[in-house]
Design a protein around this motif. Structure first.
Motif, PDB file in Angstrom:
ATOM      1  N   ASN A 356      74.122  38.205  83.427  1.00 21.01           N
ATOM      2  CA  ASN A 356      73.875  37.345  82.316  1.00 21.01           C
ATOM      3  C   ASN A 356      72.772  37.762  81.401  1.00 21.01           C
ATOM      4  O   ASN A 356      72.437  37.050  80.508  1.00 21.01           O
ATOM      5  CB  ASN A 356      73.809  35.917  82.642  1.00 21.01           C
ATOM      6  CG  ASN A 356      74.903  35.317  83.365  1.00 21.01           C
ATOM      7  OD1 ASN A 356      76.007  35.491  82.784  1.00 21.01           O
ATOM      8  ND2 ASN A 356      74.427  34.518  84.579  1.00 21.01           N
ATOM      9  N   ARG A 359      74.091  37.670  77.932  1.00 20.17           N
ATOM     10  CA  ARG A 359      74.567  36.402  77.699  1.00 20.17           C
ATOM     11  C   ARG A 359      73.448  35.307  77.330  1.00 20.17           C
ATOM     12  O   ARG A 359      73.767  34.329  76.882  1.00 20.17           O
ATOM     13  CB  ARG A 359      75.355  35.791  78.598  1.00 20.17           C
ATOM     14  CG  ARG A 359      76.815  36.649  78.702  1.00 20.17           C
ATOM     15  CD  ARG A 359      77.829  36.072  79.817  1.00 20.17           C
ATOM     16  NE  ARG A 359      78.773  36.875  79.893  1.00 20.17           N
ATOM     17  CZ  ARG A 359      80.130  36.414  80.502  1.00 20.17           C
ATOM     18  NH1 ARG A 359      80.088  35.451  81.306  1.00 20.17           N
ATOM     19  NH2 ARG A 359      81.147  37.284  80.689  1.00 20.17           N
ATOM     20  N   THR A 367      72.302  30.061  78.277  1.00 17.47           N
ATOM     21  CA  THR A 367      73.426  31.047  78.745  1.00 17.47           C
ATOM     22  C   THR A 367      74.670  30.633  78.537  1.00 17.47           C
ATOM     23  O   THR A 367      75.098  29.696  79.021  1.00 17.47           O
ATOM     24  CB  THR A 367      73.126  31.589  80.298  1.00 17.47           C
ATOM     25  OG1 THR A 367      71.565  31.880  80.440  1.00 17.47           O
ATOM     26  CG2 THR A 367      74.097  32.642  80.728  1.00 17.47           C
TER      27      THR A 367
END
Length: 408
Positions: A356, A359, A367
């Protein structure tokens, strides 16, 4: 701080010396395969395990029966036996760890590219009687070979293991001597900086802040794409190779041309990685990287059966292009170079979980997959923060590395 630094110098053998060096590799490869066969047969027939010491004790009789093998250094042949023993120890270690065993295999003479020595026994490196920038290497059975020194050995360097290795094949092959030397290095002055680094394909890397002599003002370092640059030449050489008859001299020459092109790409990639690593360790005390698993990232996509004997599209063509770009970037080479330079400079390298990082918003922490608007654009759905996607990831990597160090 004492570290082992490997000094690698290029050799310039004459044509007869090149033939003798090739013969040396061939004979050591034969010895390696014979020792492997000895171990295999002893275990298959009697369940017995042959130790390296026992095989070394048989070298005297072997050299008496084989005058062609007796030409080479006895110690170098011992090192070849030790090389096989290391392969078996690694095999048993992998079995105990539950990993894929990888039983030691017989080696082809075309792929047996190095021989180890002990300095002073069958080999001697001498830089005292030559002009500056040059040295000589005396190898038993080969003669005195010219050496070009692009840098000097440290004063009082004690030489132990010496490795003679070949890169490429045929007349186009390059020969090198590798000298591991223990040196006393002083850590670089502290800078007080911590930098996060995101490895990529569009850019080789993106740093959380600009780095002199490496990145632009946005923290991007260009990806040279060495393999893609050489694609046309490689394709031409590969086509010529495919048209040659196996076992012919034309095929051998065509194979040597392909190997020379791949060797050039490898040297360019390694050189760029070392320069980038040096710029990083000069700039920051702590370098934070993602713990990427390149082997997993470059796996081929699995086929998707439709149930009627056909397969659904699985994006294999696009994934193949991405895999080539990842491998061309040479992330593993760059990370290894950073680790080596960081150890010499007294810097710290921290690895963080890559999940992540591309993101997550570096400003608010939101996120979501939708935050990644495009390959290069990041726009947070929660706070509206807009940034380059790679720079946003580098900031997240920096934050994760800082938290990891504080927790430790």
């Amino acid at each position: 701080m004492n570290v082992i630094r490997n000094y690698v110098f290029r050799l310039y053998p004459t044509s007869p010396q090149r033939d003798r060096l090739t013969a040396m590799l061939h004979d050591h490869c034969e010895l390696y395969n014979a020792a492997l066969e000895h171990r295999r047969e002893a275990y298959r027939r009697a369940g017995a395990s042959i130790r390296a010491v026992e095989q070394m004790a048989e070298l005297t009789d072997m050299r008496a029966a084989r005058p062609d093998q007796a030409v080479w250094s006895f110690t170098s042949q011992q090192q070849t036996i030790r090389r096989l023993d290391k392969a078996f120890k690694a095999f048993f270690r992998r079995i105990k760890a539950g990993e894929k065993p990888g039983y030691p295999r017989f080696r082809s003479a075309h792929r047996f590219d190095s021989v180890d020595f002990r300095h002073g026994d069958g080999i001697k490196f001498d830089a005292t009687k030559s002009s500056p920038g040059h040295a000589t290497l005396r190898v038993q059975g080969v003669g005195v070979i010219k050496v070009r020194m692009h840098r000097n050995l440290p004063d009082g360097a004690k030489l132990g293991q010496v490795t003679v290795k070949r890169e490429g094949a045929g007349p186009r092959a390059r020969w090198y001597v590798a000298l591991p030397v223990e040196v006393d290095t002083a850590p670089l002055p502290e800078t007080g900086r911590t930098v996060g680094v995101d490895l990529g394909v569009a850019h080789l890397l993106t740093a959380s802040e600009p780095i002199p002599d490496l990145t632009d003002h946005d923290g991007h370092a260009p990806n040279p794409r060495h393999a893609r640059t050489a694609t046309e030449k490689l394709a031409t050489a590969q086509r010529a190779l495919s048209r040659c008859q196996r076992g012919s001299n034309r095929r051998r020459k065509a194979r040597d041309r392909v190997a020379a092109l791949h060797g050039k790409v490898r040297r360019q990639r390694v050189d760029g990685a070392r320069k980038a690593a040096l710029a990083l360790v000069r700039h920051a005390d702590v370098i934070v990287l993602e713990n990427l698993q390149t082997a997993n990232m470059t796996k081929r996509p699995k086929p998707v059966p439709n149930g009627d004997g056909t397969f659904a599209p699985n994006g294999a063509a696009a994934k193949s292009g991405l895999n080539k770009s990842i491998l061309d970037a040479g992330w593993g080479v760059l990370v290894n170079a950073i680790l080596v330079k960081a150890e010499e400079a007294g810097r710290e390298v921290v690895f963080v979980n890559p999940a992540n990082t591309s993101r997550r918003c570096a400003r608010c922490g939101h996120t979501a997959a939708g935050n990644r608007v495009a390959q290069a654009k990041f726009e947070c759905l929660a706070c509206g923060h807009v940034d380059h996607a790679d720079r946003n990831a580098a900031l997240n990597i920096l934050r994760a590395g800082t938290a990891h160090r504080d927790a430790a």
